[in-house]
Scaffold this motif. Structure first.
Motif, PDB file in Angstrom:
ATOM      1  N   GLN A  92      -1.097 -14.318   5.422  1.00 28.67           N
ATOM      2  CA  GLN A  92      -2.448 -14.632   5.281  1.00 28.67           C
ATOM      3  C   GLN A  92      -3.291 -13.475   5.243  1.00 28.67           C
ATOM      4  O   GLN A  92      -4.150 -13.115   4.356  1.00 28.67           O
ATOM      5  CB  GLN A  92      -2.932 -15.690   6.222  1.00 28.67           C
ATOM      6  N   VAL A  93      -3.126 -12.635   6.461  1.00 25.02           N
ATOM      7  CA  VAL A  93      -3.935 -11.547   6.613  1.00 25.02           C
ATOM      8  C   VAL A  93      -3.823 -10.459   5.458  1.00 25.02           C
ATOM      9  O   VAL A  93      -4.804  -9.985   4.891  1.00 25.02           O
ATOM     10  CB  VAL A  93      -3.682 -10.873   8.026  1.00 25.02           C
ATOM     11  N   LEU A  94      -2.296 -10.257   4.951  1.00 27.79           N
ATOM     12  CA  LEU A  94      -1.988  -9.286   3.931  1.00 27.79           C
ATOM     13  C   LEU A  94      -2.757  -9.842   2.514  1.00 27.79           C
ATOM     14  O   LEU A  94      -3.184  -9.184   1.884  1.00 27.79           O
ATOM     15  CB  LEU A  94      -0.689  -9.397   3.730  1.00 27.79           C
ATOM     16  N   LYS A  95      -2.818 -11.254   2.251  1.00 26.20           N
ATOM     17  CA  LYS A  95      -3.395 -11.679   1.195  1.00 26.20           C
ATOM     18  C   LYS A  95      -4.996 -11.534   1.159  1.00 26.20           C
ATOM     19  O   LYS A  95      -5.630 -11.356   0.149  1.00 26.20           O
ATOM     20  CB  LYS A  95      -3.092 -13.310   1.168  1.00 26.20           C
ATOM     21  N   ALA A  96      -5.621 -11.770   2.209  1.00 30.02           N
ATOM     22  CA  ALA A  96      -7.026 -11.468   2.528  1.00 30.02           C
ATOM     23  C   ALA A  96      -7.385  -9.879   2.287  1.00 30.02           C
ATOM     24  O   ALA A  96      -8.367  -9.769   1.872  1.00 30.02           O
ATOM     25  CB  ALA A  96      -7.401 -11.944   3.910  1.00 30.02           C
ATOM     26  N   ASN A  97      -6.410  -8.906   2.591  1.00 32.14           N
ATOM     27  CA  ASN A  97      -6.458  -7.568   2.396  1.00 32.14           C
ATOM     28  C   ASN A  97      -5.979  -7.098   0.945  1.00 32.14           C
ATOM     29  O   ASN A  97      -5.794  -6.053   0.797  1.00 32.14           O
ATOM     30  CB  ASN A  97      -5.981  -6.784   3.448  1.00 32.14           C
ATOM     31  N   GLN A  98      -5.646  -8.138   0.054  1.00 26.87           N
ATOM     32  CA  GLN A  98      -5.324  -8.019  -1.066  1.00 26.87           C
ATOM     33  C   GLN A  98      -4.177  -6.930  -1.233  1.00 26.87           C
ATOM     34  O   GLN A  98      -3.962  -6.025  -2.241  1.00 26.87           O
ATOM     35  CB  GLN A  98      -6.427  -7.309  -2.043  1.00 26.87           C
ATOM     36  N   GLY A  99      -3.133  -7.249  -0.220  1.00 27.41           N
ATOM     37  CA  GLY A  99      -1.636  -6.603  -0.285  1.00 27.41           C
ATOM     38  C   GLY A  99      -1.901  -5.134   0.226  1.00 27.41           C
ATOM     39  O   GLY A  99      -1.007  -4.301   0.599  1.00 27.41           O
ATOM     40  N   ASN A 100      -3.134  -4.812   0.906  1.00 26.26           N
ATOM     41  CA  ASN A 100      -3.290  -3.365   1.530  1.00 26.26           C
ATOM     42  C   ASN A 100      -2.463  -3.453   2.838  1.00 26.26           C
ATOM     43  O   ASN A 100      -3.132  -4.013   3.756  1.00 26.26           O
ATOM     44  CB  ASN A 100      -4.679  -3.053   1.392  1.00 26.26           C
ATOM     45  N   ILE A 101      -1.383  -2.580   2.697  1.00 28.21           N
ATOM     46  CA  ILE A 101      -0.592  -2.575   4.155  1.00 28.21           C
ATOM     47  C   ILE A 101      -1.541  -2.042   5.274  1.00 28.21           C
ATOM     48  O   ILE A 101      -1.500  -2.522   6.536  1.00 28.21           O
ATOM     49  CB  ILE A 101       0.797  -1.972   3.807  1.00 28.21           C
ATOM     50  N   ILE A 136     -18.364 -10.100  -1.544  1.00 27.39           N
ATOM     51  CA  ILE A 136     -17.552 -10.944  -2.800  1.00 27.39           C
ATOM     52  C   ILE A 136     -17.256 -12.383  -2.053  1.00 27.39           C
ATOM     53  O   ILE A 136     -17.499 -13.252  -2.690  1.00 27.39           O
ATOM     54  CB  ILE A 136     -16.513 -10.202  -3.066  1.00 27.39           C
ATOM     55  N   PHE A 137     -16.684 -12.281  -0.858  1.00 24.34           N
ATOM     56  CA  PHE A 137     -16.375 -13.636  -0.123  1.00 24.34           C
ATOM     57  C   PHE A 137     -17.736 -14.462   0.076  1.00 24.34           C
ATOM     58  O   PHE A 137     -17.611 -15.792  -0.216  1.00 24.34           O
ATOM     59  CB  PHE A 137     -15.544 -13.466   1.102  1.00 24.34           C
ATOM     60  N   ALA A 138     -18.796 -13.925   0.405  1.00 21.60           N
ATOM     61  CA  ALA A 138     -19.884 -14.654   0.767  1.00 21.60           C
ATOM     62  C   ALA A 138     -20.581 -15.182  -0.524  1.00 21.60           C
ATOM     63  O   ALA A 138     -20.910 -16.374  -0.724  1.00 21.60           O
ATOM     64  CB  ALA A 138     -20.997 -13.680   1.252  1.00 21.60           C
ATOM     65  N   ASN A 139     -20.599 -14.545  -1.739  1.00 19.31           N
ATOM     66  CA  ASN A 139     -20.801 -14.995  -2.918  1.00 19.31           C
ATOM     67  C   ASN A 139     -19.744 -16.198  -3.516  1.00 19.31           C
ATOM     68  O   ASN A 139     -20.260 -17.087  -4.099  1.00 19.31           O
ATOM     69  CB  ASN A 139     -20.762 -13.973  -4.223  1.00 19.31           C
ATOM     70  N   THR A 140     -18.633 -16.092  -3.295  1.00 22.45           N
ATOM     71  CA  THR A 140     -17.795 -17.098  -3.705  1.00 22.45           C
ATOM     72  C   THR A 140     -17.974 -18.218  -2.783  1.00 22.45           C
ATOM     73  O   THR A 140     -18.009 -19.451  -3.308  1.00 22.45           O
ATOM     74  CB  THR A 140     -16.092 -16.752  -3.423  1.00 22.45           C
TER      75      THR A 140
END
Length: 186
Positions: free
Chosen positions: A152-161, A21-25
């Motif tokens: 930043q890391v939390l955002k990159a992991n879409q809030g997954n603690i 997904i990130f690569a396509n973005t």
């Protein structure tokens, strides 16, 4: 009517990223800015694509599944001595930044990265952080820098603690305690 841009004038970009997904973005974003993008998701394909496509720019995600792209910076540099190699990582540290530069990378960026910073870095320009007009560029404490990195890391992991804690190499409960203690602004 034919376009005045020929295939030889379009800058070629190799994206080495295992997050599809990130690569396509990245591919869509950079194609809109005039790059001819090729994306791969492992070290062997990165070396093969570098040889086949002769990219002018190479974006490397530092961690690919079970691989680390630090090991292919030297071979990429040997294949394409004039290419700009940019290491992207969600695992930013001074040690890995120094290692990447020593191995031949031209620059090092932490994920997530905005388009302006990425484009400027690809072109070899340094981008100054955008200053908040309400603050006169205050110096951040270590706690504030840590808080921002965690965010930043939390955002990159879409809030997954749990995923964030694993990525930061800390226990999930420790991360939760840090998130509850937002540092005071200086």
């Amino acid at each position: 009517m034919k376009s005045s841009i020929t295939a030889s004038t379009i800058p070629k970009l190799l994206i080495v990223e295992d997050d599809v997904i990130f690569a396509n973005t990245l591919n869509r974003r950079l194609t809109k800015h005039g790059f001819d993008c090729v994306q791969v998701d492992n070290n062997n394909d990165a070396l093969l694509s570098c040889h086949r496509h002769s990219p002018d720019y190479i974006l490397l995600d530092m961690k690919l599944a079970q691989e680390n792209t630090l090991s292919i910076i030297k071979p990429l540099r040997q294949l394409r001595p004039q290419s700009r190699i940019i290491l992207l990582t969600g695992f930013a540290s001074i040690a890995t930044a120094v290692d990447a530069i020593k191995l031949g990378a031209d620059d090092y960026l932490s994920k997530p990265v905005d388009s302006q910073t990425l484009l400027a870095t690809l072109k070899g320009n340094k981008v100054a952080p955008i200053a908040d007009n309400n603050q006169n560029e205050k110096i951040l404490s270590a706690e504030q820098v840590e808080w921002q990195h965690i965010q930043q890391v939390l955002k990159a992991n879409q809030g997954n603690i749990s995923a964030t804690a694993r990525q930061l190499s800390m226990h999930r409960r420790t991360l939760q305690r840090k998130l509850q203690k937002r540092p005071q602004s200086a």
